[in-house]
Design a protein around this motif. Structure first.
Motif, PDB file in Angstrom:
ATOM      1  N   ASP A 124     -14.676  38.932 -36.903  1.00  0.00           N
ATOM      2  CA  ASP A 124     -14.837  40.358 -37.202  1.00  0.00           C
ATOM      3  C   ASP A 124     -15.654  40.962 -36.062  1.00  0.00           C
ATOM      4  OD1 ASP A 124     -16.342  42.764 -38.312  1.00  0.00           O
ATOM      5  OD2 ASP A 124     -14.961  42.363 -39.950  1.00  0.00           O
ATOM      6  N   VAL A 125     -14.992  41.784 -35.248  1.00  0.00           N
ATOM      7  CA  VAL A 125     -15.627  42.367 -34.063  1.00  0.00           C
ATOM      8  C   VAL A 125     -15.720  43.880 -34.253  1.00  0.00           C
ATOM      9  CG1 VAL A 125     -15.551  42.618 -31.558  1.00  0.00           C
ATOM     10  CG2 VAL A 125     -14.645  40.537 -32.639  1.00  0.00           C
ATOM     11  N   ASN A 126     -16.935  44.374 -34.316  1.00  0.00           N
ATOM     12  CA  ASN A 126     -17.158  45.817 -34.548  1.00  0.00           C
ATOM     13  C   ASN A 126     -16.390  46.318 -35.768  1.00  0.00           C
ATOM     14  OD1 ASN A 126     -18.725  45.743 -32.281  1.00  0.00           O
ATOM     15  ND2 ASN A 126     -17.597  47.279 -31.136  1.00  0.00           N
ATOM     16  N   GLY A 127     -16.286  45.450 -36.789  1.00  0.00           N
ATOM     17  CA  GLY A 127     -15.629  45.855 -38.027  1.00  0.00           C
ATOM     18  C   GLY A 127     -14.138  45.636 -38.073  1.00  0.00           C
ATOM     19  N   SER A 128     -13.542  45.103 -36.988  1.00  0.00           N
ATOM     20  CA  SER A 128     -12.107  44.848 -36.954  1.00  0.00           C
ATOM     21  C   SER A 128     -11.851  43.359 -36.760  1.00  0.00           C
ATOM     22  CB  SER A 128     -11.442  45.626 -35.809  1.00  0.00           C
ATOM     23  OG  SER A 128     -11.592  47.017 -35.984  1.00  0.00           O
ATOM     24  N   SER A 129     -10.781  42.878 -37.366  1.00  0.00           N
ATOM     25  CA  SER A 129     -10.464  41.454 -37.300  1.00  0.00           C
ATOM     26  C   SER A 129      -9.669  41.135 -36.043  1.00  0.00           C
ATOM     27  CB  SER A 129      -9.666  41.046 -38.541  1.00  0.00           C
ATOM     28  OG  SER A 129      -9.339  39.675 -38.499  1.00  0.00           O
ATOM     29  N   LEU A 130     -10.135  40.111 -35.301  1.00  0.00           N
ATOM     30  CA  LEU A 130      -9.452  39.659 -34.088  1.00  0.00           C
ATOM     31  C   LEU A 130      -9.304  38.145 -34.121  1.00  0.00           C
ATOM     32  CD1 LEU A 130     -11.249  41.648 -31.218  1.00  0.00           C
ATOM     33  CD2 LEU A 130      -9.091  42.232 -32.360  1.00  0.00           C
ATOM     34  N   SER A 131      -8.205  37.652 -33.576  1.00  0.00           N
ATOM     35  CA  SER A 131      -8.035  36.217 -33.390  1.00  0.00           C
ATOM     36  C   SER A 131      -8.573  35.872 -32.008  1.00  0.00           C
ATOM     37  CB  SER A 131      -6.552  35.843 -33.499  1.00  0.00           C
ATOM     38  OG  SER A 131      -6.385  34.466 -33.266  1.00  0.00           O
ATOM     39  N   MET A 132      -9.497  34.886 -31.946  1.00  0.00           N
ATOM     40  CA  MET A 132     -10.143  34.552 -30.688  1.00  0.00           C
ATOM     41  C   MET A 132     -10.113  33.052 -30.452  1.00  0.00           C
ATOM     42  SD  MET A 132     -13.452  37.116 -30.815  1.00  0.00           S
ATOM     43  CE  MET A 132     -13.617  37.145 -29.025  1.00  0.00           C
ATOM     44  N   LEU A 133     -10.137  32.680 -29.192  1.00  0.00           N
ATOM     45  CA  LEU A 133     -10.163  31.287 -28.782  1.00  0.00           C
ATOM     46  C   LEU A 133     -11.602  30.915 -28.412  1.00  0.00           C
ATOM     47  CD1 LEU A 133      -8.198  28.880 -28.099  1.00  0.00           C
ATOM     48  CD2 LEU A 133      -8.338  29.668 -25.735  1.00  0.00           C
ATOM     49  N   VAL A 134     -12.133  29.886 -29.041  1.00  0.00           N
ATOM     50  CA  VAL A 134     -13.494  29.441 -28.721  1.00  0.00           C
ATOM     51  C   VAL A 134     -13.480  28.766 -27.353  1.00  0.00           C
ATOM     52  CG1 VAL A 134     -15.415  27.969 -29.418  1.00  0.00           C
ATOM     53  CG2 VAL A 134     -14.057  29.141 -31.157  1.00  0.00           C
ATOM     54  N   ASP A 135     -14.339  29.269 -26.452  1.00  0.00           N
ATOM     55  CA  ASP A 135     -14.357  28.751 -25.081  1.00  0.00           C
ATOM     56  C   ASP A 135     -15.806  28.642 -24.610  1.00  0.00           C
ATOM     57  OD1 ASP A 135     -13.987  28.045 -22.463  1.00  0.00           O
ATOM     58  OD2 ASP A 135     -12.774  29.774 -21.912  1.00  0.00           O
ATOM     59  N   SER A 136     -16.343  27.420 -24.646  1.00  0.00           N
ATOM     60  CA  SER A 136     -17.727  27.211 -24.207  1.00  0.00           C
ATOM     61  C   SER A 136     -17.857  27.320 -22.693  1.00  0.00           C
ATOM     62  CB  SER A 136     -18.227  25.839 -24.676  1.00  0.00           C
ATOM     63  OG  SER A 136     -17.417  24.810 -24.140  1.00  0.00           O
ATOM     64  N   GLY A 137     -16.736  27.343 -21.987  1.00  0.00           N
ATOM     65  CA  GLY A 137     -16.779  27.503 -20.541  1.00  0.00           C
ATOM     66  C   GLY A 137     -16.900  28.943 -20.108  1.00  0.00           C
ATOM     67  N   ALA A 138     -16.740  29.876 -21.045  1.00  0.00           N
ATOM     68  CA  ALA A 138     -16.889  31.305 -20.740  1.00  0.00           C
ATOM     69  C   ALA A 138     -18.332  31.713 -21.008  1.00  0.00           C
ATOM     70  CB  ALA A 138     -15.939  32.134 -21.597  1.00  0.00           C
ATOM     71  N   SER A 139     -18.978  32.325 -20.023  1.00  0.00           N
ATOM     72  CA  SER A 139     -20.388  32.685 -20.177  1.00  0.00           C
ATOM     73  C   SER A 139     -20.596  33.802 -21.194  1.00  0.00           C
ATOM     74  CB  SER A 139     -20.976  33.108 -18.820  1.00  0.00           C
ATOM     75  OG  SER A 139     -20.281  34.248 -18.310  1.00  0.00           O
ATOM     76  N   ALA A 140     -19.552  34.559 -21.474  1.00  0.00           N
ATOM     77  CA  ALA A 140     -19.667  35.679 -22.413  1.00  0.00           C
ATOM     78  C   ALA A 140     -18.382  35.809 -23.215  1.00  0.00           C
ATOM     79  CB  ALA A 140     -19.946  36.984 -21.657  1.00  0.00           C
ATOM     80  N   VAL A 141     -18.446  36.602 -24.242  1.00  0.00           N
ATOM     81  CA  VAL A 141     -17.243  36.963 -24.988  1.00  0.00           C
ATOM     82  C   VAL A 141     -16.361  37.813 -24.073  1.00  0.00           C
ATOM     83  CG1 VAL A 141     -16.375  38.343 -26.928  1.00  0.00           C
ATOM     84  CG2 VAL A 141     -18.389  36.880 -27.226  1.00  0.00           C
ATOM     85  N   VAL A 142     -15.075  37.487 -24.024  1.00  0.00           N
ATOM     86  CA  VAL A 142     -14.146  38.232 -23.175  1.00  0.00           C
ATOM     87  C   VAL A 142     -12.985  38.722 -24.046  1.00  0.00           C
ATOM     88  CG1 VAL A 142     -12.753  38.236 -21.090  1.00  0.00           C
ATOM     89  CG2 VAL A 142     -14.731  36.705 -21.253  1.00  0.00           C
ATOM     90  N   LEU A 143     -12.744  40.026 -24.020  1.00  0.00           N
ATOM     91  CA  LEU A 143     -11.663  40.618 -24.798  1.00  0.00           C
ATOM     92  C   LEU A 143     -10.486  40.982 -23.900  1.00  0.00           C
ATOM     93  CD1 LEU A 143     -13.617  43.132 -27.091  1.00  0.00           C
ATOM     94  CD2 LEU A 143     -13.027  40.747 -27.577  1.00  0.00           C
ATOM     95  N   THR A 144      -9.290  40.774 -24.401  1.00  0.00           N
ATOM     96  CA  THR A 144      -8.138  41.307 -23.703  1.00  0.00           C
ATOM     97  C   THR A 144      -8.168  42.832 -23.830  1.00  0.00           C
ATOM     98  OG1 THR A 144      -6.709  41.278 -25.661  1.00  0.00           O
ATOM     99  CG2 THR A 144      -6.791  39.258 -24.327  1.00  0.00           C
ATOM    100  N   ARG A 145      -7.441  43.506 -22.972  1.00  0.00           N
ATOM    101  CA  ARG A 145      -7.440  44.971 -23.051  1.00  0.00           C
ATOM    102  C   ARG A 145      -6.869  45.440 -24.386  1.00  0.00           C
ATOM    103  NH1 ARG A 145      -4.026  49.149 -19.331  1.00  0.00           N
ATOM    104  NH2 ARG A 145      -2.450  48.562 -20.871  1.00  0.00           N
ATOM    105  N   ASP A 146      -5.823  44.779 -24.865  1.00  0.00           N
ATOM    106  CA  ASP A 146      -5.222  45.186 -26.137  1.00  0.00           C
ATOM    107  C   ASP A 146      -6.210  45.035 -27.293  1.00  0.00           C
ATOM    108  OD1 ASP A 146      -2.874  45.820 -24.880  1.00  0.00           O
ATOM    109  OD2 ASP A 146      -1.846  43.943 -25.401  1.00  0.00           O
TER     110      ASP A 146
END
Length: 228
Positions: A124-146
């Motif tokens: 739940d991101v800012n009140g909206s549901s998103l499907s996300m891939l857990v990635d410990s190699g990414a230093s931050a949360v990264v969102l696609t433009r869509d």
């Protein structure tokens, strides 16, 4: 009549189970709602037998009494074991539906590895549901433009100034701060994140800027476990 009232009781149990953590329902304390539901069941029993009690045989009256007692017991048991029922439902859902959290009694949540070998979560991101891939190699949360646009971010006004390396090569991202991210009820506020340029990512990444806000997280076999 009996089946209609059975449906009412089952619906009441479901509502109480899935709203008890909020502490209230329709603006009233959840305990008060539960008491009203039990008393309503007993009242319906009394009213239903009012017109037929005189003419009904004793065995038939006893049958109705047992049925109504069973309904009342179902309602009480359903509410009393709501926590266990919720955990059971979440575990079954987590095993069958990719990305669904399996909630444990200690408050931790776990996810099963998907068929592709990754951990996919429903966040739940800012009140909206998103499907996300857990990635410990990414230093931050990264969102696609869509996905960024889906949660209300105006991507046309962002500055894509932060260079990053992805599986598709080097690209630029726009730094942002998300109001909140909640995964299985584990919420973090004011989370540092980035929005990728169009086409740079196939799916959003749940990176370390969220994972570092947890009390702990670990991977054991095909299971990812998170806790406060």
């Amino acid at each position: 009549m009996f089946y209609a009232l059975m449906g009412i009781v089952v619906t009441a149990v479901a509502i109480l189970m899935y709203n008890h953590q909020s502490g209230e329902l329709f603006g009233y304390p959840i305990e008060a709602i539960g008491s009203v539901a039990v008393l309503s069941t007993l009242l319906l029993f009394l009213l239903s037998g009012r017109g037929s009690r005189r003419s009904a045989p004793p065995l038939k009256s006893l049958k109705y009494l047992v049925l109504w007692a069973a309904l009342g017991l179902l309602l009480v048991l359903g509410y009393s074991f709501k926590d266990d029922a919720r955990m059971l439902v979440s575990r079954v859902t987590g095993e069958l539906v990719p990305g669904s959290a399996m909630v444990s009694s200690d408050g931790s949540v776990s996810f099963r590895r998907s068929a592709g070998g990754h951990f996919q979560v429903s966040a739940d991101v800012n009140g909206s549901s998103l499907s996300m891939l857990v990635d410990s190699g990414a230093s931050a949360v990264v969102l696609t433009r869509d996905d960024a646009e889906a949660i209300g971010i105006d991507t046309a006004r962002l500055n894509y100034i932060a260079p990053v390396s992805t599986a598709n090569g080097r690209t630029f991202t726009a730094p942002i701060v998300l109001d909140s991210i909640s995964v299985g009820g584990l919420q973090a506020n004011n989370v540092r994140a980035m929005v990728a340029q169009d086409g740079a990512l196939r799916e959003s990444l749940l990176g370390m800027s969220y994972l570092d806000r947890l009390g702990s997280w670990s991977v054991s076999g095909d299971r990812l476990t998170m806790s406060r």
